[in-house]
Design an enzyme around this catalytic site. Structure first.
Site, PDB file in Angstrom:
ATOM      1  N   LEU A  85      81.980   3.751  15.711  1.00  0.00           N
ATOM      2  CA  LEU A  85      83.233   3.275  16.294  1.00  0.00           C
ATOM      3  C   LEU A  85      83.190   1.762  16.203  1.00  0.00           C
ATOM      4  CD1 LEU A  85      83.601   5.501  19.510  1.00  0.00           C
ATOM      5  CD2 LEU A  85      84.726   5.794  17.296  1.00  0.00           C
ATOM      6  N   ASP A  86      84.291   1.148  15.778  1.00  0.00           N
ATOM      7  CA  ASP A  86      84.256  -0.296  15.575  1.00  0.00           C
ATOM      8  C   ASP A  86      84.249  -1.053  16.913  1.00  0.00           C
ATOM      9  OD1 ASP A  86      86.932  -0.528  16.456  1.00  0.00           O
ATOM     10  OD2 ASP A  86      87.698  -0.180  14.444  1.00  0.00           O
ATOM     11  N   PHE A  87      84.144  -2.348  16.818  1.00  0.00           N
ATOM     12  CA  PHE A  87      83.919  -3.218  17.974  1.00  0.00           C
ATOM     13  C   PHE A  87      84.955  -3.009  19.075  1.00  0.00           C
ATOM     14  CE2 PHE A  87      84.175  -7.406  20.123  1.00  0.00           C
ATOM     15  CZ  PHE A  87      82.860  -7.537  20.533  1.00  0.00           C
TER      16      PHE A  87
END
Length: 313
Positions: A116-118
């Site tokens: 999952l991205d930032f």
């Protein structure tokens, strides 16, 4: 692991590559294990290794920096609520906080199933087993990843329905997507999206293509595993029985999540022991007669008691 043996160097020998065994012990990743070997820090059965192209079996002795290798942990799976503002990597070149920095120490070394991205929050699955991770993150499982998305802009349900046939953006093809408009909240809309591929930044790229700006993205579920009541930053282990049920018997056995049960006498050829006859009750009362063996003559019936006749008046 104990007992010295000669080093195995051919592919057809039993066992598994030593780097994989080291990784399964929770010491480090498989790639880092190969670096340890190249640096001469791994000893197998008294011999210092310089190449990871070696197979080992459970009876081998492995030392890393002079210390015995811990026994491999059984494959495990955890549900983790990844908060916004952490990267899904063990080391970040930019020095940003990572998911793994915030995990409890008792988990040991784990890896994520996908990323999952930032700025994305929600369900992130973690495991201590690379083979399990590779299987679960593969699109071949057909598992649906479901997201709750808040976007800035206007969108109609018809535009979301059109995503069911997939979409191509700048040469990148995305598979079928389930889309539902949940509600409109001022200049924002809440959507629920379901996809099965999970390509890098897929949701954000598709929304941007539709002229929408994502300002909140939450993953609700990954296949049969859901976020549930987890709070941000919380982690909870998936019960082994539940994991085995979701994978199926064959795969659960292959990955070592489920052990094969053997019936009595299955491997030795012995017949199952006969059930012992009932013992006399301690009270001294009469014991119930055991049933005669199969094929034995039937016990003779008791003679009927003579019927007393009532005198006639």
């Amino acid at each position: 692991m104990s007992l010295g043996r000669d080093t195995h160097t051919t592919e057809d020998l039993p066992g598994e590559r030593i780097a994989k065994t080291i990784a399964r012990s929770g010491l480090c990743s498989r790639r880092d294990a190969e670096k340890l070997i190249a640096e001469g820090r791994v000893i197998l059965n008294g011999r210092r290794l310089t190449s990871p192209a070696v197979n080992v079996v459970p009876k081998d002795t492995i030392l890393v920096d002079g210390k015995p290798l811990s026994a491999a942990e059984p494959p495990k799976l955890w549900r983790y609520y990844k908060p916004k503002g952490r990267v899904t990597t063990h080391r970040d070149p930019q020095g940003r906080p990572t998911v793994f920095d915030a995990l409890p120490e008792e988990l040991g070394r784990v890896i994520s199933i996908g990323r999952l991205d930032f700025n994305t929050e929600g369900l992130l699955l973690l495991t201590n087993d690379g083979a399990l991770a590779r299987h679960l993150e593969s699109p071949s499982t057909g598992w649906l990843r479901r997201y709750r998305v808040r976007v800035n802009g206007k969108v109609e349900q018809g535009a979301l329905d059109a995503l069911a046939g997939g979409i191509e953006i700048e040469g990148m093809k995305y598979g079928p997507i389930e889309g539902k408009l949940d509600r409109v909240q001022g200049a924002n809309c809440w959507l629920t999206l379901g996809l099965r591929e999970g390509k890098n930044r897929e949701v954000r790229r598709i929304m941007d293509h539709m002229g929408l700006v994502v300002n909140r993205l939450i993953r609700l579920s990954f296949g049969p595993f859901s976020l549930g009541e987890l709070e941000p930053g919380a982690v909870e282990e998936v019960k082994r029985r539940v994991l085995a049920d979701q994978l199926g018997d064959d795969l659960a056995l292959t990955l070592g999540i489920k052990e094969k049960r053997q019936h009595r006498g299955e491997t030795t050829g012995e017949r199952p022991a006969e059930r012992p006859a009932r013992q006399q009750p301690r009270s001294g009362g009469p014991a119930k007669a055991a049933r005669p063996p199969k094929g034995a003559p039937a016990r003779p019936a008791r003679p009927a008691k003579p019927r007393r006749e009532r005198p006639t008046r």
